[in-house]
Design a protein around this motif. Structure first.
Motif, PDB file in Angstrom:
ATOM      1  N   GLY B 245     -33.487 -87.329  -6.999  1.00 23.84           N
ATOM      2  CA  GLY B 245     -34.171 -88.140  -5.894  1.00 23.84           C
ATOM      3  C   GLY B 245     -35.502 -88.273  -6.421  1.00 23.84           C
ATOM      4  N   ASN B 246     -36.298 -87.258  -7.100  1.00 22.42           N
ATOM      5  CA  ASN B 246     -37.378 -87.539  -7.734  1.00 22.42           C
ATOM      6  C   ASN B 246     -37.619 -87.080  -9.189  1.00 22.42           C
ATOM      7  N   PRO B 247     -36.905 -87.703 -10.174  1.00 22.37           N
ATOM      8  CA  PRO B 247     -36.752 -87.031 -11.355  1.00 22.37           C
ATOM      9  C   PRO B 247     -38.091 -87.121 -12.197  1.00 22.37           C
ATOM     10  N   VAL B 248     -38.450 -86.203 -13.094  1.00 24.62           N
ATOM     11  CA  VAL B 248     -39.824 -86.029 -13.544  1.00 24.62           C
ATOM     12  C   VAL B 248     -39.693 -86.401 -15.082  1.00 24.62           C
ATOM     13  N   HIS B 249     -38.482 -85.667 -15.693  1.00 22.33           N
ATOM     14  CA  HIS B 249     -38.614 -85.901 -17.049  1.00 22.33           C
ATOM     15  C   HIS B 249     -38.353 -87.535 -17.319  1.00 22.33           C
ATOM     16  N   PRO B 250     -39.020 -87.754 -18.603  1.00 27.02           N
ATOM     17  CA  PRO B 250     -38.767 -89.320 -18.945  1.00 27.02           C
ATOM     18  C   PRO B 250     -37.030 -89.391 -19.083  1.00 27.02           C
ATOM     19  N   TYR B 251     -36.520 -88.503 -19.764  1.00 28.95           N
ATOM     20  CA  TYR B 251     -34.993 -88.853 -20.054  1.00 28.95           C
ATOM     21  C   TYR B 251     -34.261 -88.753 -18.674  1.00 28.95           C
ATOM     22  N   THR B 252     -34.642 -87.755 -17.957  1.00 21.11           N
ATOM     23  CA  THR B 252     -33.762 -87.636 -16.767  1.00 21.11           C
ATOM     24  C   THR B 252     -33.947 -89.111 -15.826  1.00 21.11           C
ATOM     25  N   GLN B 253     -35.227 -89.567 -15.885  1.00 15.10           N
ATOM     26  CA  GLN B 253     -35.563 -90.921 -15.256  1.00 15.10           C
ATOM     27  C   GLN B 253     -34.724 -91.987 -15.864  1.00 15.10           C
ATOM     28  N   ALA B 254     -34.581 -92.058 -17.412  1.00 12.20           N
ATOM     29  CA  ALA B 254     -33.639 -93.074 -17.657  1.00 12.20           C
ATOM     30  C   ALA B 254     -32.198 -92.924 -17.426  1.00 12.20           C
ATOM     31  N   LEU B 255     -31.779 -91.573 -17.415  1.00 13.13           N
ATOM     32  CA  LEU B 255     -30.384 -91.420 -17.215  1.00 13.13           C
ATOM     33  C   LEU B 255     -30.065 -91.889 -15.750  1.00 13.13           C
ATOM     34  N   ILE B 256     -30.773 -91.456 -14.764  1.00 12.23           N
ATOM     35  CA  ILE B 256     -30.492 -91.665 -13.437  1.00 12.23           C
ATOM     36  C   ILE B 256     -30.385 -93.325 -13.164  1.00 12.23           C
ATOM     37  N   SER B 257     -31.567 -93.953 -13.861  1.00 16.55           N
ATOM     38  CA  SER B 257     -31.625 -95.463 -13.674  1.00 16.55           C
ATOM     39  C   SER B 257     -30.383 -96.081 -14.172  1.00 16.55           C
ATOM     40  N   SER B 258     -29.850 -95.470 -15.137  1.00 13.94           N
ATOM     41  CA  SER B 258     -28.458 -95.893 -15.904  1.00 13.94           C
ATOM     42  C   SER B 258     -27.163 -95.639 -14.992  1.00 13.94           C
ATOM     43  N   VAL B 259     -27.315 -94.944 -14.103  1.00 14.20           N
ATOM     44  CA  VAL B 259     -26.034 -94.664 -13.387  1.00 14.20           C
ATOM     45  C   VAL B 259     -25.690 -95.808 -12.387  1.00 14.20           C
ATOM     46  N   SER B 260     -24.363 -96.385 -12.468  1.00 10.86           N
ATOM     47  CA  SER B 260     -24.247 -97.530 -11.683  1.00 10.86           C
ATOM     48  C   SER B 260     -24.111 -96.973 -10.475  1.00 10.86           C
ATOM     49  N   ILE B 261     -24.617 -97.792  -9.402  1.00 14.67           N
ATOM     50  CA  ILE B 261     -24.413 -97.268  -7.820  1.00 14.67           C
ATOM     51  C   ILE B 261     -23.391 -98.510  -7.222  1.00 14.67           C
ATOM     52  N   PRO B 262     -22.207 -97.903  -6.822  1.00 14.74           N
ATOM     53  CA  PRO B 262     -21.126 -98.819  -6.406  1.00 14.74           C
ATOM     54  C   PRO B 262     -21.247 -99.593  -5.352  1.00 14.74           C
ATOM     55  N   ASP B 263     -22.450-100.435  -5.296  1.00 17.91           N
ATOM     56  CA  ASP B 263     -22.715-101.323  -4.068  1.00 17.91           C
ATOM     57  C   ASP B 263     -23.553-102.625  -5.088  1.00 17.91           C
ATOM     58  N   PRO B 264     -22.965-103.659  -5.074  1.00 24.08           N
ATOM     59  CA  PRO B 264     -23.519-104.871  -5.886  1.00 24.08           C
ATOM     60  C   PRO B 264     -24.915-105.123  -5.620  1.00 24.08           C
ATOM     61  N   VAL B 265     -25.331-105.136  -4.112  1.00 23.80           N
ATOM     62  CA  VAL B 265     -26.769-105.422  -3.677  1.00 23.80           C
ATOM     63  C   VAL B 265     -27.605-104.375  -4.267  1.00 23.80           C
ATOM     64  N   VAL B 266     -27.512-103.128  -4.119  1.00 24.72           N
ATOM     65  CA  VAL B 266     -28.271-102.035  -4.507  1.00 24.72           C
ATOM     66  C   VAL B 266     -28.433-102.017  -6.127  1.00 24.72           C
ATOM     67  N   GLU B 267     -27.158-102.239  -6.598  1.00 20.83           N
ATOM     68  CA  GLU B 267     -27.090-101.886  -7.976  1.00 20.83           C
ATOM     69  C   GLU B 267     -27.982-103.388  -8.780  1.00 20.83           C
ATOM     70  N   ARG B 268     -27.863-104.406  -8.331  1.00 23.26           N
ATOM     71  CA  ARG B 268     -28.532-105.622  -8.837  1.00 23.26           C
ATOM     72  C   ARG B 268     -30.015-105.424  -8.765  1.00 23.26           C
ATOM     73  N   SER B 269     -30.275-104.838  -7.585  1.00 28.23           N
ATOM     74  CA  SER B 269     -31.896-104.775  -7.428  1.00 28.23           C
ATOM     75  C   SER B 269     -32.548-103.789  -8.401  1.00 28.23           C
ATOM     76  N   LYS B 270     -31.803-102.962  -8.984  1.00 28.59           N
ATOM     77  CA  LYS B 270     -32.646-101.987  -9.569  1.00 28.59           C
ATOM     78  C   LYS B 270     -33.165-102.560 -11.096  1.00 28.59           C
ATOM     79  N   PRO B 271     -34.465-102.373 -11.295  1.00 29.50           N
ATOM     80  CA  PRO B 271     -34.813-102.716 -12.714  1.00 29.50           C
ATOM     81  C   PRO B 271     -34.400-102.286 -13.921  1.00 29.50           C
ATOM     82  N   ALA B 272     -34.424-102.862 -15.024  1.00 31.98           N
ATOM     83  CA  ALA B 272     -33.743-102.552 -16.239  1.00 31.98           C
ATOM     84  C   ALA B 272     -34.469-101.156 -16.680  1.00 31.98           C
TER      85      ALA B 272
END
Ligand code: ADP
Ligand code: ADP
Ligand code: SF4
Ligand code: MG
Ligand code: MG
Lengths: 334, 342
Positions: B245-272
């Motif tokens: 929920g609140n990753p701190v390490h820059p790697y953890t942050q990159a990893l979490i933001s790369s995991v696809s969320i199985p919902d197109p509305v949520v998934e497509r609103s995430k920044p790259a």
């Protein structure tokens, strides 16, 4: 006027004809693939995704055969793909339709530099006007997949990481400007950061070139990320076809719902997700009726005996399930 | 109480190749405590050292340096008797259930040997009953349906259950489950994860769940803890809810933001994701200092010379020198809290 569809699968059935038995990998497959955008085939491993698209390239692996129906490619004129032969077929592949195969990195020749492999294919298809023009084309391609052309072109495959090779394969598939590119599990086995990065590129390329992409995947998360239209496959049959927002928003077909609701998600609590009961089908001994019925919580007597047809529900929404108005519907396709 | 304590653990593989001996430093200064009865996740991309760590924990590999203590006893330097006891108490479940089961043995005979070994004097009828109990405990009900089956007659999920039943029959105190679902059908995965979580609660069994798939972690571990590994190091450690929920390490942050969320509305609103380099380095070519410094957006000139240590926030242990400068993102990729001052 240009046909709004690029490919029509017309009631296609594909069998792997073995000595002891017949394995029906794809059954009565009827679907229009819309021109432009990204259409995904999603289904568990063995649901027939690769077999179905292989028909489009006459590339069904032996001993597979189309035993019913046909695949039509809507190019300058309509072509029944199974009638292509020799030179025509050779040109059709790569120039009209190209495919990035699953684990395709191993299809790169280990003994040739990337430049030589691109040159050989382009030359063979008469696509090298001059060295300079070809170099420009390569720059453009590698730019699209965000690779440094100068570095990569000199390299041999073993000098590159899996993610780089996969991007090289994507550039390769685009080389002869085909109007349809098939991507079969294009990022499976890569780390998630690389997967996400490659999909962002693919979406960007798709929008920019207006090429049609056909994406095969078992990963519903990837569908949510990248697809515009989705065909959900189960045991060789299409269960539902819809645009991605309708598919996830309505979750109409019980299998679609099961697939989405059973997928782990970073934002769903344990209570909101539940497994599909039972086991995946053995397609050598499919049940009568709806192939999903043994696992379906809404199964009725009719589901056990009569296979539901794929019927139209909305402009781009088709569904094969007795829960949704099977009474009047004759099988039709626009 | 701590069941396992790992301190300053390092693992270096040496392999002889054409250019002499190559040394690969696979695990670096791992510190990890596992509490009795807890279920913990070890997460990271393929090649980061998860299996190696899991094998060291279960005594299948010896670390190059550092200490591993099981219930207070150093497992390398302890006596024969303690070692034997330890070997029995910790079990490893590998990812490929097909390879782990003998193809010419039925489920019954695969189960018979371990159950018998643990209950020497027991009459056969009772052993049979125990075998059936173990199978039903892992959801193979009724057991009679499965006893006579060979591995190839089972689905991947059922084979994985047989493996788990076999391991349970050895009455372990701690098990390491290494990617237990990566080779089975998608629709069967969730129920195996639920089974692990159930066994932890019912039997008070300590479990380390190894995975590369972040989205599965909370279904297994619930409110428990997780470690994120990158190139042989634990870069972030804390409660699942906090780390995801609140990753701190820059790697953890990159990893979490790369995991696809199985919902197109949520998934497509995430920044790259933003990284300096998209190339994933091999563990053999890890850069100096912070192993992520060659890809990290927040790296400064000191990161590559930094001797790694944990920076503890209230909820996380993080191996990053610059956490004050790293902005925070939630699961949706929304930025919140601390700003990047640079
Ligand atoms: N060359 C072949 N010979 C026999 N059976 C095959 C062959 N290729 C695929 N199959 C079978 O056809 C079914 C569909 O396979 P496939 O199209 O590869 O599915 P998917 O791509 O969805 O995983 C599977 O049951 C598979 O075992
Ligand atoms: N016996 C070994 N000899 C040499 N290198 C090894 C050995 N086992 C693993 N490695 C290397 O150690 C690294 C970590 O491997 P592993 O623990 O299997 O990672 P993971 O389970 O996270 O995928 C990899 O680079 C792998 O090649
Ligand atoms: S230590 Fe530096 S390089 Fe490593 S993650 Fe933190 S800011 Fe980035
Ligand atoms: Mg396939
Ligand atoms: Mg591993």
């Amino acid at each position: 006027m240009e046909n709004e569809n690029i490919v029509t699968f017309d009631n296609v059935t594909i069998d792997y004809v073995m000595k002891k038995y017949n394995l029906r990998a794809v059954t009565d497959f009827t679907l229009n693939i819309r021109r432009g955008g990204i259409t995904a085939f999603v289904g568990e491993s063995g649901s027939g995704k690769t077999t179905a698209v292989s028909a489009l390239l006459q590339a069904i692996s032996s001993p597979g055969k189309i035993t019913q129906g046909k695949v039509v490619f809507h190019g300058d004129e309509d072509v029944d793909v199974s009638e292509l032969k020799g030179e025509e077929l050779r040109r059709f592949r790569w120039e009209q339709v190209s495919m990035v195969f699953q684990a395709s990195q191993s299809t790169l020749n280990p003994l040739m530099t990337i430049y030589d492999q691109f040159y050989e294919t382009a030359f063979y298809h008469g696509a090298v006007a001059s060295k300079e023009a070809f170099a420009e084309r390569l720059d453009e391609l590698f730019d699209m997949v965000k690779l440094d052309a100068r570095r990569v072109l000199k390299a041999y495959p073993h000098q590159m990481s899996g993610g780089m090779k996969q991007r090289v394969m994507i550039a390769f598939a685009l080389l002869l400007r085909p109007s349809l590119v098939i991507l079969d599990e294009p990022t499976t086995a890569l780390d998630v950061i690389t997967q996400k990065y490659i999909f962002n590129q693919l979406i960007e390329i798709n929008r920019k070139l207006n090429t049609t992409f056909l994406l095969l995947t078992h990963d519903i998360g990837i569908v949510a990320k990248a697809a515009d239209y989705v065909a959900v496959m189960y045991a060789g049959s299409i269960m539902e076809y819809a645009d991605v927002y309708t598919l996830f928003g309505e979750k109409l077909h019980p299998y679609t719902r099961g697939l989405i609701n059973s997928t782990p998600s970073l934002i769903r609590d344990a209570g909101e997700i539940k497994p599909i009961p039972g086991a995946p089908p053995d397609i050598r001994s499919l049940p009568e009726g709806c192939p999903f019925h043994p696992r379906c919580e809404f199964c009725t007597e009719r589901c056990k005996t009569q296979k539901p047809k794929l019927i139209r529900r909305g402009e781009h929404h088709w569904i094969a399930c007795h829960l949704y108005g099977q009474d009047g519907g004759e099988h039709e396709n626009s | 109480m701590k069941i396992l304590e790992i301190e300053k653990l390092n693992m270096v593989f040496s392999s002889r190749g054409l250019n002499g001996t190559e040394r690969v430093h696979v695990l670096r200064d791992i510190d990890l405590d596992i509490e009795e009865g807890e279920i913990m996740a070890l997460v990271g991309e393929s090649g980061c050292g998860k299996t190696t760590l899991g094998k060291i924990v279960t005594g299948l590999l010896d670390a190059t340096s550092g200490s591993v203590r099981f219930e207070g006893n150093d497992i390398v330097r302890c006596g024969k008797k303690e070692k034997k006891e330890y070997r029995k108490s910790v079990q490893f479940i590998q990812q490929d259930s097909y390879a782990a089961l003998n193809p010419v043995k039925t489920v019954y005979s695969s189960m018979f040997a371990p159950v018998r070994a643990n209950n020497r004097k027991m009459p056969k009828a009772e052993i049979d009953r125990m075998i059936a109990d173990y199978l039903e405990m892992v959801g193979l009900t009724p057991a009679s349906l499965f006893l006579g089956k060979y591995p190839h007659q089972l689905s991947g999920g059922q084979r994985q259950r047989v493996l788990i039943a076999r391991v349970l029959s050895l009455k372990p105190r701690l098990i390491v489950a290494d990617e237990p679902i990566s080779m089975i059908d998608v629709s069967l995965r969730l129920s195996i994860l639920q089974l692990l979580s159930e066994l932890n609660k019912k039997l008070d069994l300590t479990i380390v769940y190894i995975t590369h798939d972040l989205s599965t972690v909370r279904y297994v571990v619930g409110e428990g803890r997780m470690a994120v590994m990158y190139l042989g190091e634990i870069v972030e450690f804390g409660k699942v809810k906090e780390v995801i929920g609140n990753p701190v390490h820059p790697y953890t942050q990159a990893l979490i933001s790369s995991v696809s969320i199985p919902d197109p509305v949520v998934e497509r609103s995430k920044p790259a994701i933003q990284l300096r380099s998209m190339e994933v380095p091999d563990i053999r070519r890890r850069c100096d200092g912070c192993g992520f410094s060659d890809r990290c957006l927040y790296a400064d000139s000191e990161c590559s010379g930094w001797k790694l240590k944990n920076t503890n926030t209230r909820e996380h242990a993080v191996k990053c020198k610059n956490i004050a400068a790293v902005p925070r993102y939630d699961v949706f990729g929304e930025r919140y809290g601390k700003e990047n001052h640079s």
